[in-house]
Design a protein around this motif. Structure first.
Motif, PDB file in Angstrom:
ATOM      1  N   LYS A 270      32.711  31.792  47.005  1.00  0.00           N
ATOM      2  CA  LYS A 270      34.143  31.598  46.781  1.00  0.00           C
ATOM      3  C   LYS A 270      34.490  30.122  46.918  1.00  0.00           C
ATOM      4  O   LYS A 270      34.212  29.502  47.951  1.00  0.00           O
ATOM      5  CB  LYS A 270      34.947  32.424  47.785  1.00  0.00           C
ATOM      6  CG  LYS A 270      34.785  33.937  47.609  1.00  0.00           C
ATOM      7  CD  LYS A 270      35.569  34.690  48.665  1.00  0.00           C
ATOM      8  CE  LYS A 270      37.063  34.614  48.436  1.00  0.00           C
ATOM      9  NZ  LYS A 270      37.490  35.395  47.248  1.00  0.00           N
ATOM     10  N   VAL A 271      35.092  29.580  45.867  1.00  0.00           N
ATOM     11  CA  VAL A 271      35.492  28.173  45.846  1.00  0.00           C
ATOM     12  C   VAL A 271      37.013  28.098  45.751  1.00  0.00           C
ATOM     13  O   VAL A 271      37.622  28.698  44.857  1.00  0.00           O
ATOM     14  CB  VAL A 271      34.860  27.423  44.660  1.00  0.00           C
ATOM     15  CG1 VAL A 271      35.290  25.951  44.671  1.00  0.00           C
ATOM     16  CG2 VAL A 271      33.340  27.539  44.693  1.00  0.00           C
ATOM     17  N   VAL A 272      37.635  27.373  46.677  1.00  0.00           N
ATOM     18  CA  VAL A 272      39.084  27.165  46.651  1.00  0.00           C
ATOM     19  C   VAL A 272      39.341  25.690  46.355  1.00  0.00           C
ATOM     20  O   VAL A 272      38.821  24.810  47.043  1.00  0.00           O
ATOM     21  CB  VAL A 272      39.733  27.556  47.999  1.00  0.00           C
ATOM     22  CG1 VAL A 272      41.237  27.258  47.962  1.00  0.00           C
ATOM     23  CG2 VAL A 272      39.491  29.029  48.299  1.00  0.00           C
ATOM     24  N   VAL A 273      40.130  25.427  45.310  1.00  0.00           N
ATOM     25  CA  VAL A 273      40.445  24.060  44.908  1.00  0.00           C
ATOM     26  C   VAL A 273      41.945  23.846  45.096  1.00  0.00           C
ATOM     27  O   VAL A 273      42.761  24.666  44.680  1.00  0.00           O
ATOM     28  CB  VAL A 273      40.062  23.804  43.440  1.00  0.00           C
ATOM     29  CG1 VAL A 273      40.197  22.323  43.114  1.00  0.00           C
ATOM     30  CG2 VAL A 273      38.629  24.265  43.176  1.00  0.00           C
ATOM     31  N   ILE A 274      42.310  22.734  45.745  1.00  0.00           N
ATOM     32  CA  ILE A 274      43.702  22.465  46.110  1.00  0.00           C
ATOM     33  C   ILE A 274      44.172  21.180  45.445  1.00  0.00           C
ATOM     34  O   ILE A 274      43.510  20.141  45.550  1.00  0.00           O
ATOM     35  CB  ILE A 274      43.845  22.321  47.644  1.00  0.00           C
ATOM     36  CG1 ILE A 274      43.352  23.592  48.344  1.00  0.00           C
ATOM     37  CG2 ILE A 274      45.280  22.023  48.042  1.00  0.00           C
ATOM     38  CD1 ILE A 274      43.294  23.471  49.861  1.00  0.00           C
ATOM     39  N   GLY A 275      45.315  21.248  44.748  1.00  0.00           N
ATOM     40  CA  GLY A 275      45.826  20.027  44.134  1.00  0.00           C
ATOM     41  C   GLY A 275      46.930  20.291  43.157  1.00  0.00           C
ATOM     42  O   GLY A 275      47.765  21.179  43.329  1.00  0.00           O
ATOM     43  N   GLY A 276      46.945  19.498  42.081  1.00  0.00           N
ATOM     44  CA  GLY A 276      47.961  19.604  41.048  1.00  0.00           C
ATOM     45  C   GLY A 276      47.695  18.555  39.991  1.00  0.00           C
ATOM     46  O   GLY A 276      46.754  17.770  40.100  1.00  0.00           O
TER      47      GLY A 276
ATOM     48  N   ARG B 235      51.271  26.161  35.263  1.00  0.00           N
ATOM     49  CA  ARG B 235      50.978  26.418  33.837  1.00  0.00           C
ATOM     50  C   ARG B 235      49.674  25.752  33.422  1.00  0.00           C
ATOM     51  O   ARG B 235      48.806  26.370  32.791  1.00  0.00           O
ATOM     52  CB  ARG B 235      52.124  25.886  32.976  1.00  0.00           C
ATOM     53  CG  ARG B 235      51.938  26.142  31.484  1.00  0.00           C
ATOM     54  CD  ARG B 235      52.863  25.293  30.632  1.00  0.00           C
ATOM     55  NE  ARG B 235      52.366  23.935  30.464  1.00  0.00           N
ATOM     56  CZ  ARG B 235      52.985  22.845  30.869  1.00  0.00           C
ATOM     57  NH1 ARG B 235      54.137  22.928  31.517  1.00  0.00           N
ATOM     58  NH2 ARG B 235      52.448  21.645  30.652  1.00  0.00           N
ATOM     59  N   ASN B 236      49.503  24.480  33.772  1.00  0.00           N
ATOM     60  CA  ASN B 236      48.285  23.750  33.388  1.00  0.00           C
ATOM     61  C   ASN B 236      47.034  24.379  33.987  1.00  0.00           C
ATOM     62  O   ASN B 236      45.986  24.438  33.342  1.00  0.00           O
ATOM     63  CB  ASN B 236      48.398  22.284  33.829  1.00  0.00           C
ATOM     64  CG  ASN B 236      49.333  21.484  32.953  1.00  0.00           C
ATOM     65  OD1 ASN B 236      49.439  21.727  31.759  1.00  0.00           O
ATOM     66  ND2 ASN B 236      50.026  20.523  33.532  1.00  0.00           N
TER      67      ASN B 236
ATOM     68  N   PHE C  12      50.740  28.456  24.535  1.00  0.00           N
ATOM     69  CA  PHE C  12      51.212  28.410  25.924  1.00  0.00           C
ATOM     70  C   PHE C  12      51.604  26.991  26.319  1.00  0.00           C
ATOM     71  O   PHE C  12      52.528  26.779  27.101  1.00  0.00           O
ATOM     72  CB  PHE C  12      50.118  28.951  26.855  1.00  0.00           C
ATOM     73  CG  PHE C  12      50.623  29.449  28.180  1.00  0.00           C
ATOM     74  CD1 PHE C  12      51.343  30.634  28.270  1.00  0.00           C
ATOM     75  CD2 PHE C  12      50.375  28.743  29.338  1.00  0.00           C
ATOM     76  CE1 PHE C  12      51.809  31.105  29.486  1.00  0.00           C
ATOM     77  CE2 PHE C  12      50.837  29.200  30.569  1.00  0.00           C
ATOM     78  CZ  PHE C  12      51.551  30.384  30.639  1.00  0.00           C
ATOM     79  N   GLN C  13      50.895  26.003  25.751  1.00  0.00           N
ATOM     80  CA  GLN C  13      51.157  24.601  26.076  1.00  0.00           C
ATOM     81  C   GLN C  13      52.160  23.958  25.138  1.00  0.00           C
ATOM     82  O   GLN C  13      52.562  22.804  25.356  1.00  0.00           O
ATOM     83  CB  GLN C  13      49.840  23.795  26.024  1.00  0.00           C
ATOM     84  CG  GLN C  13      48.842  24.130  27.139  1.00  0.00           C
ATOM     85  CD  GLN C  13      49.252  23.546  28.475  1.00  0.00           C
ATOM     86  OE1 GLN C  13      50.359  23.765  28.945  1.00  0.00           O
ATOM     87  NE2 GLN C  13      48.361  22.807  29.106  1.00  0.00           N
ATOM     88  N   HIS C  14      52.587  24.685  24.098  1.00  0.00           N
ATOM     89  CA  HIS C  14      53.503  24.103  23.106  1.00  0.00           C
ATOM     90  C   HIS C  14      54.802  23.636  23.752  1.00  0.00           C
ATOM     91  O   HIS C  14      55.422  24.357  24.539  1.00  0.00           O
ATOM     92  CB  HIS C  14      53.826  25.134  22.017  1.00  0.00           C
ATOM     93  CG  HIS C  14      54.842  24.645  21.033  1.00  0.00           C
ATOM     94  ND1 HIS C  14      54.561  23.667  20.099  1.00  0.00           N
ATOM     95  CD2 HIS C  14      56.153  24.979  20.841  1.00  0.00           C
ATOM     96  CE1 HIS C  14      55.652  23.427  19.383  1.00  0.00           C
ATOM     97  NE2 HIS C  14      56.629  24.206  19.809  1.00  0.00           N
ATOM     98  N   ARG C  15      55.193  22.416  23.399  1.00  0.00           N
ATOM     99  CA  ARG C  15      56.435  21.851  23.938  1.00  0.00           C
ATOM    100  C   ARG C  15      57.419  21.640  22.787  1.00  0.00           C
ATOM    101  O   ARG C  15      57.101  20.989  21.796  1.00  0.00           O
ATOM    102  CB  ARG C  15      56.143  20.513  24.645  1.00  0.00           C
ATOM    103  CG  ARG C  15      57.288  20.029  25.533  1.00  0.00           C
ATOM    104  CD  ARG C  15      56.875  18.812  26.329  1.00  0.00           C
ATOM    105  NE  ARG C  15      55.865  19.083  27.328  1.00  0.00           N
ATOM    106  CZ  ARG C  15      56.103  19.536  28.559  1.00  0.00           C
ATOM    107  NH1 ARG C  15      57.346  19.767  28.926  1.00  0.00           N
ATOM    108  NH2 ARG C  15      55.103  19.750  29.394  1.00  0.00           N
ATOM    109  N   PHE C  16      58.599  22.223  22.943  1.00  0.00           N
ATOM    110  CA  PHE C  16      59.613  22.109  21.888  1.00  0.00           C
ATOM    111  C   PHE C  16      60.109  20.670  21.800  1.00  0.00           C
ATOM    112  O   PHE C  16      60.411  20.046  22.813  1.00  0.00           O
ATOM    113  CB  PHE C  16      60.779  23.058  22.177  1.00  0.00           C
ATOM    114  CG  PHE C  16      60.398  24.514  22.115  1.00  0.00           C
ATOM    115  CD1 PHE C  16      60.349  25.186  20.904  1.00  0.00           C
ATOM    116  CD2 PHE C  16      60.072  25.211  23.275  1.00  0.00           C
ATOM    117  CE1 PHE C  16      59.988  26.520  20.849  1.00  0.00           C
ATOM    118  CE2 PHE C  16      59.709  26.544  23.232  1.00  0.00           C
ATOM    119  CZ  PHE C  16      59.671  27.209  22.007  1.00  0.00           C
ATOM    120  N   ALA C  17      60.203  20.175  20.568  1.00  0.00           N
ATOM    121  CA  ALA C  17      60.634  18.789  20.347  1.00  0.00           C
ATOM    122  C   ALA C  17      62.062  18.707  19.850  1.00  0.00           C
ATOM    123  O   ALA C  17      62.576  17.620  19.593  1.00  0.00           O
ATOM    124  CB  ALA C  17      59.701  18.115  19.347  1.00  0.00           C
TER     125      ALA C  17
END
Length: 318
Positions: free
Chosen positions: A4-10, A57-58, A74-79
């Motif tokens: 089990k690997v836990v990764v913490i960040g952003g 989301r990322n 999912f990553q689409h950003r409205f312009a």
């Protein structure tokens, strides 16, 4: 039995590493900051009173096993569009699912099933938190997006409200982890906001897992100007105490002049690895060429970093 690997960040750094880790036979849990207050995330947290969904989301996309078109959607950003301009579809879906389920974490779990996410994604807290920084001149700057803009040097960061509680699932995952990884990502605005949630540092210390910190390869303007690798580690120590991590992973190879010139525009420079000072701080150094250069941009080499981290699981407990 899988480790089990836990990764913490952003931020983007965490997503890059997770894309590498998910190709290995390990169970992954990502603990993600909810201190973001800029852009689409900032608008949604203010208008809907929910934790900011952007970093989550990322991470969901990084761990998803779906067709590339679904990931792109999912990553689409409205312009354009009154009220829609600047929002990503994934942020809106997370906000909608939070409204349907009545709970941010339940919303993430439901979206995870839709995206066939390889692992588990947990917010550091199930509520919005505000990040504050006391600058070197004594002034206080509030808001994750505002802190680097002050460019005054950061003395310390802290959260409000001060009574934030971590998710029970987060504490449980840390307790059961075989490896806990901090970073990569912005030291003060992506990594520390997770660790400042009461109970998180204690859970890391109490865990029998191997613990590693991935140091950024470049400094960040307004946040870690002029920082060496040991300065990054000292920032962790100042906020969390000594001995939180045993290993520090650093890029030990030169970066091309073309890339360095490009980052000069952002007032960023290569982080100097001061081995002796790091060792004096009580950590073991993992050093290699851990970065990739593409189109004059720098990213951690997800596969190489993942392999180096997972090698720690092969070592005998100390």
């Amino acid at each position: 039995m899988r480790k089990k690997v836990v990764v913490i960040g952003g931020g983007t750094g965490l997503s890059v590493i997770l894309r590498g880790l998910k190709t290995f036979e390990v169970d992954i849990t990502a603990i993600v900051t909810v201190a973001d207050d800029g852009g689409s995330s900032g608008i949604l947290r203010k208008e809907l009173d929910i934790p900011p969904p952007g970093d989550v989301r990322n991470v969901l996309v990084a761990l998803a096993e779906v067709e590339p078109l679904v990931e792109e959607l999912f990553q689409h950003r409205f312009a354009s569009g009154d009220g829609l301009n600047g929002h990503s579809l994934g942020n809106l879906l997370l906000a909608g699912m939070t409204s349907i389920t009545g709970d941010f974490q339940k919303g993430i779990s439901t979206i995870s099933r839709v995206l066939n996410v390889r692992g588990r994604v947990l917010p550091a807290a199930n509520e919005s938190i505000i990040l504050h920084a006391e600058m070197n001149d004594g002034s206080i700057v509030s808001g994750e997006s505002q802190i680097p803009l002050a460019s005054k040097g950061i003395k310390r960061v802290y959260l409000s409200p001060s009574y934030v509680t971590p998710l029970p699932e987060t504490i449980q995952e840390l307790a059961q982890a075989d490896l806990i990884v901090l970073g990569p990502g912005s030291l003060y605005t992506s990594i520390l906001p997770n660790l400042l949630v009461p109970g998180i540092v204690e859970a890391i210390r109490n865990s029998k897992a191997k613990k590693a910190y991935i140091c950024n390869a470049m400094t960040q303007a307004g946040e870690t100007d002029g920082y060496t690798a040991s300065d990054h580690l000292q920032g962790l120590i100042n906020h969390c105490g000594e001995g939180l991590v045993k290993y520090v992973l650093v890029n030990g190879e030169p970066i091309s002049e073309a890339v360095l010139e490009r980052y000069q525009v952002e007032r960023a420079q290569q982080v100097i690895v001061d081995d002796k000072v790091l060792e004096d701080l009580g950590v073991s150094i993992i050093k290699d060429r851990f970065v990739l250069e593409s189109n004059q941009k720098l990213r951690h080499d997800a596969m190489k970093v993942s392999e180096a981290l997972l090698d720690l699981l092969k070592e005998q407990p100390q």
